[in-house]
Design an enzyme around this catalytic site. Structure first.
Site, short mmCIF file in Angstrom:
data_model
loop_
_atom_site.label_atom_id
_atom_site.label_comp_id
_atom_site.label_asym_id
_atom_site.label_seq_id
_atom_site.Cartn_x
_atom_site.Cartn_y
_atom_site.Cartn_z
N GLY A 1 -18.90 -28.48 -28.35
CA GLY A 1 -19.16 -27.59 -27.21
C GLY A 1 -20.58 -27.06 -27.26
N ALA A 2 -21.52 -27.90 -27.74
CA ALA A 2 -22.90 -27.44 -27.97
C ALA A 2 -23.76 -27.50 -26.73
CB ALA A 2 -23.53 -28.26 -29.09
N GLY B 1 -23.31 -22.15 -23.49
CA GLY B 1 -22.71 -20.94 -24.05
C GLY B 1 -23.07 -20.69 -25.50
N SER C 1 -10.54 -16.32 -31.11
CA SER C 1 -10.72 -15.21 -30.18
C SER C 1 -9.80 -14.07 -30.60
CB SER C 1 -10.37 -15.65 -28.76
OG SER C 1 -10.28 -14.52 -27.92
N TYR D 1 -3.83 -20.05 -23.60
CA TYR D 1 -5.15 -19.85 -24.22
C TYR D 1 -5.02 -19.00 -25.49
CZ TYR D 1 -10.02 -18.45 -24.83
OH TYR D 1 -11.26 -18.20 -25.36
N1 LIG Z 1 -16.86 -16.29 -23.58
C1 LIG Z 1 -16.05 -15.46 -24.20
O1 LIG Z 1 -15.91 -14.29 -23.84
C2 LIG Z 1 -15.26 -15.95 -25.40
C3 LIG Z 1 -14.48 -15.03 -26.10
C4 LIG Z 1 -13.75 -15.47 -27.21
C5 LIG Z 1 -13.83 -16.80 -27.59
N2 LIG Z 1 -14.58 -17.69 -26.89
C6 LIG Z 1 -14.63 -19.08 -27.34
O2 LIG Z 1 -15.96 -19.47 -27.57
C7 LIG Z 1 -16.07 -20.89 -27.47
C8 LIG Z 1 -17.30 -21.26 -26.66
O3 LIG Z 1 -17.09 -20.86 -25.33
P1 LIG Z 1 -18.23 -20.34 -24.38
O4 LIG Z 1 -17.84 -18.98 -23.98
O5 LIG Z 1 -19.55 -20.59 -24.96
O6 LIG Z 1 -17.93 -21.28 -23.09
P2 LIG Z 1 -18.71 -22.50 -22.47
O7 LIG Z 1 -20.10 -22.13 -22.10
O8 LIG Z 1 -17.82 -23.02 -21.41
O9 LIG Z 1 -18.81 -23.56 -23.66
C9 LIG Z 1 -17.76 -24.42 -23.99
C10 LIG Z 1 -18.33 -25.80 -24.19
O10 LIG Z 1 -17.25 -26.67 -24.56
C11 LIG Z 1 -17.38 -27.85 -23.81
N3 LIG Z 1 -16.13 -28.56 -23.62
C12 LIG Z 1 -15.19 -28.34 -22.66
N4 LIG Z 1 -14.23 -29.27 -22.73
C13 LIG Z 1 -14.57 -30.11 -23.74
C14 LIG Z 1 -13.99 -31.29 -24.27
N5 LIG Z 1 -12.88 -31.81 -23.76
N6 LIG Z 1 -14.61 -31.90 -25.31
C15 LIG Z 1 -15.76 -31.41 -25.81
N7 LIG Z 1 -16.36 -30.32 -25.34
C16 LIG Z 1 -15.78 -29.67 -24.31
C17 LIG Z 1 -17.93 -27.38 -22.49
O11 LIG Z 1 -18.47 -28.48 -21.78
P3 LIG Z 1 -18.45 -28.44 -20.16
O12 LIG Z 1 -19.57 -27.55 -19.79
O13 LIG Z 1 -18.61 -29.83 -19.70
O14 LIG Z 1 -17.10 -27.87 -19.77
C18 LIG Z 1 -18.94 -26.37 -22.92
O15 LIG Z 1 -20.19 -26.95 -23.20
C19 LIG Z 1 -14.76 -21.35 -26.84
O16 LIG Z 1 -13.93 -21.91 -27.85
C20 LIG Z 1 -14.14 -20.08 -26.31
O17 LIG Z 1 -12.74 -20.17 -26.28
C21 LIG Z 1 -15.31 -17.28 -25.81
#
Ligand SMILES: NC(=O)c1ccc[n+]([C@@H]2O[C@H](COP(=O)([O-])OP(=O)(O)OC[C@H]3O[C@@H](n4cnc5c(N)ncnc54)[C@H](OP(=O)(O)O)[C@@H]3O)[C@@H](O)[C@H]2O)c1
Ligand SMILES: *[C@@H]1O[C@H](CO)[C@@H](O)[C@H](O)[C@H]1NC(C)=O
Ligand SMILES: *[C@@H]1O[C@H](CO)[C@@H](O)[C@H](O)[C@H]1NC(C)=O
Ligand SMILES: *[C@@H]1O[C@H](CO)[C@@H](O)[C@H](O)[C@H]1NC(C)=O
Ligand SMILES: *[C@@H]1O[C@H](CO)[C@@H](O)[C@H](O)[C@H]1NC(C)=O
Ligand SMILES: CC(=O)N[C@H]1CO[C@H](CO)[C@@H](O)[C@@H]1O
Length: 319
Positions: free
Chosen positions: A39-40, A43, A165, A195
Site C-alpha cells: 500500500g505504498a 497515504g 487500527s 473492517y
Molecule cells: N486513515 C486512517 O485514519 C487509518 C486509521 C487506522 C488504520 N489505518 C490503516 O492504515 C493503512 C493505510 O491506509 P491509508 O489511510 O494510508 O489509506 P490509503 O491512502 O487508501 O492507502 C492504502 C493503500 O493500499 C492500497 N491498496 C488497496 N487495495 C490494495 C490491494 N488489493 N493490494 C495492494 N494494495 C492495495 C491502496 O491502493 P489504491 O489507491 O489503488 O486503492 C493505497 O495505496 C490501512 O491498512 C488502513 O486500514 C488508517
C-alpha cells in the site's frame, strides 16, 4: 451555555490530540537494509516509503495501483535511487505468490516488512472467493508474511509491522465470521464491523508470529497510525446517511493527522533501536499499548482457519 461548554471541550480535545501526536526521534540509518511496504502508493504507506528511503534503505514499494509516479517522487525527494516499484494485488492469492517469488529470486535480504495496505469497504468477493476487506487487509498479509519468512529469518534481526487500527478493539471476530459472505446486508454498520474484525485479525496473527519467530530474532508488532486524512477515510462513507457523514467529516476536520504524521509510529516501530527486541506489541503515537485481548485457544483456531483460507502448503506452515 451548554453549547459553549461543548465547543470548549471539543477544542481542548483537538488541541490535546495535536500535542500528543507521536513523532519518532530515531535517527537510525538504513544503508544496506531492504524494506517492503504494501500500500505504498498513497497515504501513510507512501510516507513510510519516503521516510525509510531517506534513511538510505532499499525500498520495495508494493501496491495494486500504478506506482511509477510515487516511486519517482520518492527518488526525487530523497536522492535514493535504490527504490523498486512492484505490482501486488492482495486481493489475489496468485498475485501474492508471484510477488513473493520474484522477491525471493531477486533479493538477498529483507530487514523490514510493513504490511500496510488496507481498504475500508468493498461490495464484491475476491477472485479467490474470499471477503475482499478481510483478504486485502488480513488474509493477503497473512500469506505474504508466511512466504517471506525465510528471507526475514536469514536477515535477522528483522521486523514485521502490521498497520492495524484502534478499531480492532471493537471487534466481534470468531472463527465463524472470519470470512463473511456477501449475503450479509452491505450496511455501513456491517461494513465497519468487517473492517474492525480485519484489523483485529492482524493483531491476532501478529501475536502468534511474534511467538513463533522469537528464537529467530524476527519481531512482529502492530501499529495504529491514528485517525489520518487519507483516501481510506471516505470509502466507507459511501454507504452511510448524511448525518453520519457530517459527524465523521467533523471528526476528521478536528482530529485527523496528515499522512506524514500518520506514518511516524510505523517508522518508529520499524527503525527504533530501543525496540530491537520488542515483539508482540501494539503501538499508538510511538508508545506501546496493550493489544486487544481474547482467548488464546480461539486465536489458535483463527490462525489455523487462516492457513486453510490462504491455501498454505504443509511445508509453508510455521511450526
Ligand atoms: N486513515 C486512517 O485514519 C487509518 C486509521 C487506522 C488504520 N489505518 C490503516 O492504515 C493503512 C493505510 O491506509 P491509508 O489511510 O494510508 O489509506 P490509503 O491512502 O487508501 O492507502 C492504502 C493503500 O493500499 C492500497 N491498496 C488497496 N487495495 C490494495 C490491494 N488489493 N493490494 C495492494 N494494495 C492495495 C491502496 O491502493 P489504491 O489507491 O489503488 O486503492 C493505497 O495505496 C490501512 O491498512 C488502513 O486500514 C488508517
Ligand atoms: C541530490 O543530489 C544532487 C547531486 O548530488 C544535489 O545537487 C541535490 O541537492 C540533492 N538533493 C537532495 C534533496 O538531497
Ligand atoms: C527482478 O529481476 C528481474 C531481472 O533482473 C527484473 O526484470 C525485475 O524487475 C526484478 N523485480 C524486482 C521486484 O526487483
Ligand atoms: C466497530 O467500530 C466502531 C467504531 O468504534 C463501532 O461503532 C462498532 O460498533 C464496531 N463494531 C463492532 C462489531 O464492535
Ligand atoms: C457482529 O456484529 C455485526 C454488526 O454489528 C452483527 O451483524 C453480527 O451478527 C455480529 N456477529 C457475531 C458473531 O456476533
Ligand atoms: C474528512 C475528509 O474528507 N478527509 C480527507 C479524506 O481523504 C481525502 C483524500 O486524501 C482528503 O482530501 C480529505 O481531506
Amino acid at each position: 451555555m451548554l453549547v459553549t461548554i461543548i465547543v470548549l471541550f471539543l477544542v481542548s480535545l483537538a488541541i490535546f490530540a495535536r500535542l500528543t501526536r507521536g513523532i519518532t526521534k530515531s535517527s537510525t540509518c538504513l544503508i544496506g537494509k531492504t524494506a517492503i511496504i504494501t500500500g505504498a502508493n498513497s497515504g501513510v504507506g507512501y510516507q513510510t516509503a519516503l521516510n525509510l528511503a531517506s534513511r538510505g534503505c532499499r525500498v520495495i514499494m508494493a501496491d495494486v495501483a500504478n506506482l511509477e509516479k510515487s516511486k519517482n517522487d520518492v527518488i526525487k525527494h530523497t536522492n535514493n535511487s535504490n527504490i523498486i516499484a512492484k505490482k501486488l494485488d492482495l486481493g489475489s492469492l496468485e498475485s501474492i505468490r508471484e510477488f513473493a517469488n520474484e522477491i525471493k529470486r531477486n533479493e538477498t535480504r529483507l530487514d523490514i516488512l510493513v504490511n500496510n495496505a488496507g481498504i475500508g469497504s468493498c461490495s464484491s468477493a475476491t477472485i479467490d472467493g474470499l471477503n475482499a476487506v478481510m483478504q486485502v487487509n488480513y488474509f493477503g498479509h497473512f500469506l505474504l508474511t508466511h512466504l517471506l519468512i525465510d528471507l526475514l529469518k536469514k536477515s535477522s534481526p528483522a521486523r514485521i509491522i502490521f498497520t492495524s487500527s484502534i478499531l480492532s478493539f471493537f471487534n466481534n471476530l470468531t472463527v465463524g465470521n472470519l470470512n463473511p459472505g456477501l449475503d450479509t446486508p452491505q450496511s455501513f454498520r456491517n461494513q465497519l464491523q468487517i473492517y474492525n474484525n480485519s484489523k483485529f485479525a492482524l493483531t491476532v496473527a501478529s501475536g502468534i508470529f511474534a511467538k513463533k519467530l522469537q528464537t529467530a530474532a524476527v519481531t512482529s508488532n502492530c501499529v495504529h497510525p491514528g485517525l489520518v486524512s487519507t483516501y481510506i477515510n471516505l470509502s466507507l462513507l459511501d454507504e452511510t446517511n448524511i448525518f453520519v457523514k457530517i459527524v465523521v467529516k467533523l471528526l476528521f476536520f478536528m482530529f485527523a493527522k496528515d499522512s506524514w504524521t500518520g506514518s511516524q509510529s510505523i517508522v518508529h516501530v520499524a527503525v527504533s533501536q530501543k525496540l530491537e527486541h520488542v515483539t508482540g506489541g501494539f503501538f499508538v503515537d510511538c508508545l506501546q499499548f496493550w493489544a486487544p485481548g481474547g482467548r488464546e485457544d480461539e486465536f489458535e483456531e483463527i490462525w489455523r482457519a487462516s492457513e486453510e483460507f490462504v491455501k498454505l502448503g504443509p511445508e509453508e506452515k510455521l511450526s
